[in-house]
Design a protein around this motif. Structure first.
Motif, mmCIF file in Angstrom:
data_model
loop_
_atom_site.group_PDB
_atom_site.id
_atom_site.type_symbol
_atom_site.label_atom_id
_atom_site.label_comp_id
_atom_site.label_asym_id
_atom_site.label_seq_id
_atom_site.Cartn_x
_atom_site.Cartn_y
_atom_site.Cartn_z
ATOM 1 N N ARG A 196 -51.998 26.333 49.996
ATOM 2 C CA ARG A 196 -50.911 27.297 50.149
ATOM 3 C C ARG A 196 -51.520 28.603 50.623
ATOM 4 O O ARG A 196 -52.562 29.032 50.134
ATOM 5 C CB ARG A 196 -50.213 27.484 48.791
ATOM 6 N N ALA A 197 -50.914 29.251 51.604
ATOM 7 C CA ALA A 197 -51.429 30.525 52.106
ATOM 8 C C ALA A 197 -51.257 31.599 51.034
ATOM 9 O O ALA A 197 -50.284 31.587 50.283
ATOM 10 C CB ALA A 197 -50.683 30.932 53.376
ATOM 11 N N ARG A 198 -52.215 32.505 50.959
ATOM 12 C CA ARG A 198 -52.130 33.605 50.002
ATOM 13 C C ARG A 198 -50.950 34.509 50.351
ATOM 14 O O ARG A 198 -50.745 34.834 51.502
ATOM 15 C CB ARG A 198 -53.405 34.436 50.027
ATOM 16 N N LYS A 199 -50.208 34.920 49.334
ATOM 17 C CA LYS A 199 -49.078 35.828 49.550
ATOM 18 C C LYS A 199 -49.596 37.176 50.030
ATOM 19 O O LYS A 199 -50.572 37.697 49.500
ATOM 20 C CB LYS A 199 -48.284 35.995 48.267
ATOM 21 N N ALA B 67 -51.196 37.889 52.655
ATOM 22 C CA ALA B 67 -52.354 37.808 53.560
ATOM 23 C C ALA B 67 -51.870 37.443 54.958
ATOM 24 O O ALA B 67 -50.864 36.763 55.124
ATOM 25 C CB ALA B 67 -53.348 36.769 53.059
ATOM 26 N N ALA C 70 -57.382 29.609 56.765
ATOM 27 C CA ALA C 70 -57.910 29.528 55.397
ATOM 28 C C ALA C 70 -59.412 29.781 55.474
ATOM 29 O O ALA C 70 -60.120 29.088 56.200
ATOM 30 C CB ALA C 70 -57.615 28.156 54.804
ATOM 31 N N SER D 154 -59.713 27.732 47.246
ATOM 32 C CA SER D 154 -59.549 28.275 45.907
ATOM 33 C C SER D 154 -58.630 27.323 45.141
ATOM 34 O O SER D 154 -57.556 26.962 45.645
ATOM 35 C CB SER D 154 -58.929 29.676 46.002
ATOM 36 N N ASP E 173 -56.543 27.580 42.857
ATOM 37 C CA ASP E 173 -55.159 27.992 42.636
ATOM 38 C C ASP E 173 -54.286 27.841 43.893
ATOM 39 O O ASP E 173 -53.067 27.907 43.804
ATOM 40 C CB ASP E 173 -55.090 29.427 42.102
ATOM 41 N N LEU E 174 -54.913 27.628 45.038
ATOM 42 C CA LEU E 174 -54.159 27.458 46.284
ATOM 43 C C LEU E 174 -54.073 26.004 46.742
ATOM 44 O O LEU E 174 -53.317 25.686 47.661
ATOM 45 C CB LEU E 174 -54.787 28.297 47.401
ATOM 46 N N THR F 175 -42.575 28.437 52.703
ATOM 47 C CA THR F 175 -43.954 28.761 52.319
ATOM 48 C C THR F 175 -44.893 28.230 53.387
ATOM 49 O O THR F 175 -44.686 27.146 53.915
ATOM 50 C CB THR F 175 -44.294 28.138 50.946
ATOM 51 N N TYR G 18 -48.496 26.778 54.627
ATOM 52 C CA TYR G 18 -49.618 25.999 54.131
ATOM 53 C C TYR G 18 -50.637 25.821 55.248
ATOM 54 O O TYR G 18 -50.295 25.889 56.430
ATOM 55 C CB TYR G 18 -49.154 24.611 53.655
#
Length: 141
Positions: free
Chosen positions: A51-54, A56, A61, A65, A67-68, A91, A93
């Motif tokens: 998932r892309a960082r919010k 950013a 990528a 991480s 968490d992503l 969202t 990705y």
């Protein structure tokens, strides 16, 4: 496909989004090495969906991480490696095929199966610049 070491971010990457939340199946398929004239060889391939960082910039990528990570298939020998994941509509990705050996290369096809409209785009490769230098005398330390 590229390696899994410090240059992981140089692996081919793809931006993926779905119109509405749904389950998708994504696979990386390598060409059959037995087909005459192709000259391909199969390499152990893996696949990760991040998932892309919010907040950013959705360029690429740069790291993995935990968490992503939305879905992951560790590298394995075979022509096809796939993952299934539940993705949220709206969202962004990143889909990253990779190998466990840096420098491994191989041609592949990336497939995405979904009951919802998907947008899948290849991310341009990163620009790489290198400058050689050294620490000397008063400039060391």
């Amino acid at each position: 496909l590229g390696g899994g070491g410090g240059g992981w971010f140089r692996n081919p990457q793809f931006r993926l989004s779905v119109a509405t939340s749904c389950k998708v199946v994504i696979s990386v398929v390598q060409y059959d090495p037995k087909v005459p004239g192709r000259g391909h060889r199969t390499v152990p391939a893996g696949l990760v969906v991040l998932r892309a960082r919010k907040g950013a910039a959705p360029v690429r990528a740069w790291e993995v991480s935990d968490d992503l990570v939305t879905a992951r298939a560790d590298p394995r020998m075979g022509r096809e490696t796939s993952v299934s994941a539940r993705l949220q509509g709206g969202t962004l990705y990143f889909v990253v095929p990779y190998t466990s050996t840096e420098g491994s290369e191989g041609a592949f096809i990336l497939r995405c199966y979904s009951p919802s409209m998907v947008e899948l785009q290849r991310v341009p490769p990163p620009v790489v610049a290198e400058v050689r230098s050294e620490w000397l005398g008063d400039y060391a330390g």
